[in-house]
Scaffold this motif. Sequence first.
Motif, PDB file in Angstrom:
ATOM      1  N   VAL A   1       0.865  -1.263  -0.017  1.00  0.00           N
ATOM      2  CA  VAL A   1       0.116  -0.144  -0.174  1.00  0.00           C
ATOM      3  C   VAL A   1       0.903   1.293   0.015  1.00  0.00           C
ATOM      4  CG1 VAL A   1      -1.764   1.222   1.216  1.00  0.00           C
ATOM      5  CG2 VAL A   1      -1.938  -1.252   1.230  1.00  0.00           C
ATOM      6  N   GLY A   2       0.656   2.119  -0.915  1.00  0.00           N
ATOM      7  CA  GLY A   2       1.364   3.288  -1.014  1.00  0.00           C
ATOM      8  C   GLY A   2       0.916   4.369  -0.234  1.00  0.00           C
ATOM      9  N   GLN A   3       1.791   5.582  -0.283  1.00  0.00           N
ATOM     10  CA  GLN A   3       1.190   6.986   0.555  1.00  0.00           C
ATOM     11  C   GLN A   3      -0.274   7.080   0.091  1.00  0.00           C
ATOM     12  OE1 GLN A   3       3.067   8.473   3.028  1.00  0.00           O
ATOM     13  NE2 GLN A   3       0.799   9.531   3.209  1.00  0.00           N
ATOM     14  N   SER A   4      -0.972   7.486   0.907  1.00  0.00           N
ATOM     15  CA  SER A   4      -2.342   8.021   0.589  1.00  0.00           C
ATOM     16  C   SER A   4      -2.139   9.430   0.963  1.00  0.00           C
ATOM     17  CB  SER A   4      -3.413   7.559   1.620  1.00  0.00           C
ATOM     18  OG  SER A   4      -3.209   7.697   3.067  1.00  0.00           O
ATOM     19  N   TYR A   5      -3.135  10.330   0.318  1.00  0.00           N
ATOM     20  CA  TYR A   5      -2.991  11.727   0.324  1.00  0.00           C
ATOM     21  C   TYR A   5      -4.432  12.416   0.409  1.00  0.00           C
ATOM     22  CZ  TYR A   5       1.726  11.476  -1.462  1.00  0.00           C
ATOM     23  OH  TYR A   5       2.985  11.159  -1.793  1.00  0.00           O
ATOM     24  N   ASP A   6      -4.673  13.284   1.072  1.00  0.00           N
ATOM     25  CA  ASP A   6      -6.124  13.726   1.506  1.00  0.00           C
ATOM     26  C   ASP A   6      -6.678  14.475   0.144  1.00  0.00           C
ATOM     27  OD1 ASP A   6      -5.099  16.351   1.587  1.00  0.00           O
ATOM     28  OD2 ASP A   6      -4.982  16.184   3.841  1.00  0.00           O
ATOM     29  N   ALA A   7      -7.821  15.331   0.314  1.00  0.00           N
ATOM     30  CA  ALA A   7      -8.366  15.629  -0.710  1.00  0.00           C
ATOM     31  C   ALA A   7      -7.606  17.262  -1.104  1.00  0.00           C
ATOM     32  CB  ALA A   7      -9.701  16.084  -0.355  1.00  0.00           C
ATOM     33  N   GLU A   8      -6.719  17.781  -0.408  1.00  0.00           N
ATOM     34  CA  GLU A   8      -6.052  18.676  -0.611  1.00  0.00           C
ATOM     35  C   GLU A   8      -4.726  18.406  -1.435  1.00  0.00           C
ATOM     36  OE1 GLU A   8      -7.998  21.947   2.691  1.00  0.00           O
ATOM     37  OE2 GLU A   8      -6.338  20.735   2.911  1.00  0.00           O
TER      38      GLU A   8
ATOM     39  N   ASP B   1      -2.256  16.581   0.320  1.00  0.00           N
ATOM     40  CA  ASP B   1      -1.070  16.616   1.287  1.00  0.00           C
ATOM     41  C   ASP B   1      -1.307  14.986   1.949  1.00  0.00           C
ATOM     42  OD1 ASP B   1      -0.694  19.608   1.335  1.00  0.00           O
ATOM     43  OD2 ASP B   1      -2.516  19.701   2.640  1.00  0.00           O
ATOM     44  N   ARG B   2       0.051  14.619   2.326  1.00  0.00           N
ATOM     45  CA  ARG B   2      -0.027  13.369   2.861  1.00  0.00           C
ATOM     46  C   ARG B   2      -0.776  13.004   4.124  1.00  0.00           C
ATOM     47  NH1 ARG B   2       4.853  10.557   1.432  1.00  0.00           N
ATOM     48  NH2 ARG B   2       6.106  11.683   0.100  1.00  0.00           N
ATOM     49  N   VAL B   3      -1.417  12.098   4.062  1.00  0.00           N
ATOM     50  CA  VAL B   3      -2.461  11.825   5.427  1.00  0.00           C
ATOM     51  C   VAL B   3      -1.445  11.710   6.398  1.00  0.00           C
ATOM     52  CG1 VAL B   3      -4.143  10.157   6.281  1.00  0.00           C
ATOM     53  CG2 VAL B   3      -4.287  10.870   3.701  1.00  0.00           C
TER      54      VAL B   3
END
Length: 874
Positions: A355-362, A364-366
């Motif tokens: 699982v890679g890095q997740s990002y929020d709606a803006e 930015d890294r979660v």
Amino acid sequence: MKLTIGKERLTARRLIDLVTRSLLGAMLCIGVEAISIRSAWASEQNPGDWFAQISEPTSQEITGLQILETDAGFEIVLVTEGSLPAASVSTVGNAVVLEIADAVLALSEGDRFEEFSPAEGVALVQVSNTVGGVEIAITGTDAPPVVESSSGPQGFSVSVFPGVAITDNTLEESSEDEIQLTVTATRREETLDDIPRSVTIITREDLEAQTALSRRNVEDILSRLIPGASPPSGRTLGTFNLRGQEVSILIDGIPQDTNSNATFSAPLAGLDPSTIERIEVVRGPNAIFGGQAIGGVVNIITRQPAEDELVHTTELGISSALTNANEGQGYTVSQQISGRSGAVDFTGGVTFDFVGQSYDAEGDRVGDAFSFDNTRSLNGLLNIGVNLSEQERLQLRANYTQSRRVSDFVSDESIADIPGIQKARLIRRPDGTQIIGAEDDTRFDNTNISLSYSDENLFGSEFLGQLYYRSYSTDGGFPSDNRLFGGTTISFQRGETEQFGTRLQVDTPFNEEETLSLLWGLDYSQDRIFQNSVFFDTEEFDNSGGLIFRQTEEAAFIPPYDFSDLGLFAQMQWEPTDRWTLNGGTRYVNLQASVDDYQAISLFSEDPPRDIEGGSVNADGFVFNVGTVYDFADNVSAFASFGQGFSFPDLGRVLRRPPGEIDSFADTIDLNSPVRVDNYELGIRGNWNTVQTSLAGFFNYSDSGFDLLFNEDGTLRNVRAPRRVYGVEGTVDWQPASNWRLGSTLSWQEGELDEDNDSEFLAFDSFTISPIKATAYIENQTTTNWRNRLQLLYSGNRSRGFDDGNDGAPIDAYLTVDLLSTLDVGNGEVSLGVRNLFNALYFPVEAQAVAPFFDPGNYAGSGTSLSLSYKFTW
């Protein structure tokens, strides 16, 4: 087993990453195109059109058409100069429609063909051009015909067999069979309609669909689909409960929870959904199960061989965040195999998932240091069964999961100094950071081994015996500087639990009709549990500018303690009439815990370690349950039940944080006394041909509950106090047509505790009591081999915890929408999942609950992300 990639493998790793990103680039183009044209799906054009827009192939001409009589019907033959693709098949009323993409009808007599009454039972055959291909419509007189199509090098043929009309009685019998789901989470096979409690069954199809959205996170899948469950957290150590209580999680009968489950355990981390056949959830306590089964039982059943021949199933998948693709890629490789040979059957498989890095709606890294991001998981499953006779069976099951999180980013704890509530964020570790003498990543390992023997007729009874072993451990992580919170050390925690157990049960009928039976037996488990703090040299850390963490010592944070649970149970079931079922039973519980002398350390104060005298505690008692189901009509039943739960509180919390005046484990009896819960439930269920619905209300009460609450300074305290939780749960599913499915769930709960024992109950915090939660879905079988589903999850507002001083701020509502699409491509299946389709910026309930006390815990949810997988059987 370790999955460390050393420096000598760096070149290979870069090559893998390069290939992965190249593949992602191509697949993302398809995914973005799919999202951008979603408005076109609502138009009337053929679903195959948007595939044609991507590939734009040359259409194959059909220059001839013949209808040839056969013994059982007739055959339609299309003549071409080359081969045609496989046709998609759908049924509309009494007509079967075949759609052939990338083809054009070019007959000498025109671009349309019709033949009336080509055979008995068939009224009309129509062949015509449509946008993007050719359509063949075959209409039956009384029922849809049965068709089989095949494509050759120079033609295409359709064998047609007249259909048989289905009478109303046949339809009713077929529908009734479909809804008679069998549940084993009650320790015996019984139909859903006979269970006097709220039950949710998550099928294999549900799991396969949800996997694309939940990053193979089984806990999030449960949170999305089960009424009364806490909302998805997206974390490895997230809060998961049912109706404000802990649950008992079983995998093939092996308990995944321990006495200290809430302290450091993550029993579902790394579990591969592809190894699961179905999940059964029974909500509320009962005397059948002990342990942590106060909130209910989650029974996970792994795959069994479905066919006699050797079957291989391979799955390849990729995923990526769409709000920021930087380091957001992930992938999955899975291989399963099953088969039978004589009396032996087996299922095995291995899945590797990243699982890679997740990002929020803006974009930015979660900012969650406890998420599944940057996690490699390995899952292995082996089930071997031997049928010793027609009624005897021996089963060996082994399951191993490992999750390993490796990241160059850590939580930015400096935002806690900024006024107001800030969104959590991650920062990159400074160059030159070293962790010496300890794990440099976070790891979870879980091993389950069980041996079962069953006999369907042992002196007239059904017998099941099981021996099991489980080992669970967690280790590593980025060290935390406890001096920021009043301590004097730098540390992280590692822990382990080892469990041996047995389960014996006998189901004895008292008459030939089996309308009166007794289920009885025993459970026993023995656990060894500990959690240590690993400390690092503070002076070297400061002198290196915060770059070097060198391990200096390791000390018990939760000292090693032994915990045993013995349960003897008996459950009677009686069906006095065809419409009425009664059941009731009791369980004798004996719990013991012991610990040696130890030192209690405080991580967040300057207090020196305290000497605590060891000892043992013991408690026993009886719990009862009774329930009834009455069928008011063939399709409507009502149920009522009373059930009790009995368990020790989390002793790990008590041992690592004994009250200041306590210097002996035996003196903590007020904290260690068992928790007994009484639960009452009323409900009604309806099962019709096209509608299934349920509604239930519950109330549970404990005069001495055990809870962990925030102090005003953000520290935690153990609380023993009267508590009560109540709520309503409802479900509805509707199939308005053969190719449409719609449904929704709704769960509302509230709860209070009386911490001062003055009869004034105050609302729980939102870690314990979740806001109102609603889910809904609409699913369409667009063609025979193409299925689409939109689903939403709504988590509501909650202010009662804040108003009564147990939440630091009110909880805000949020809504997310997901898209799932599955395409059958012959011997394989392509699945597309788009999570958070409209890119909503939201904060999970768990993040909002901790935010007022600790900003780095206020992580945003994931923005829009895409998953694409291909699974085929060979």
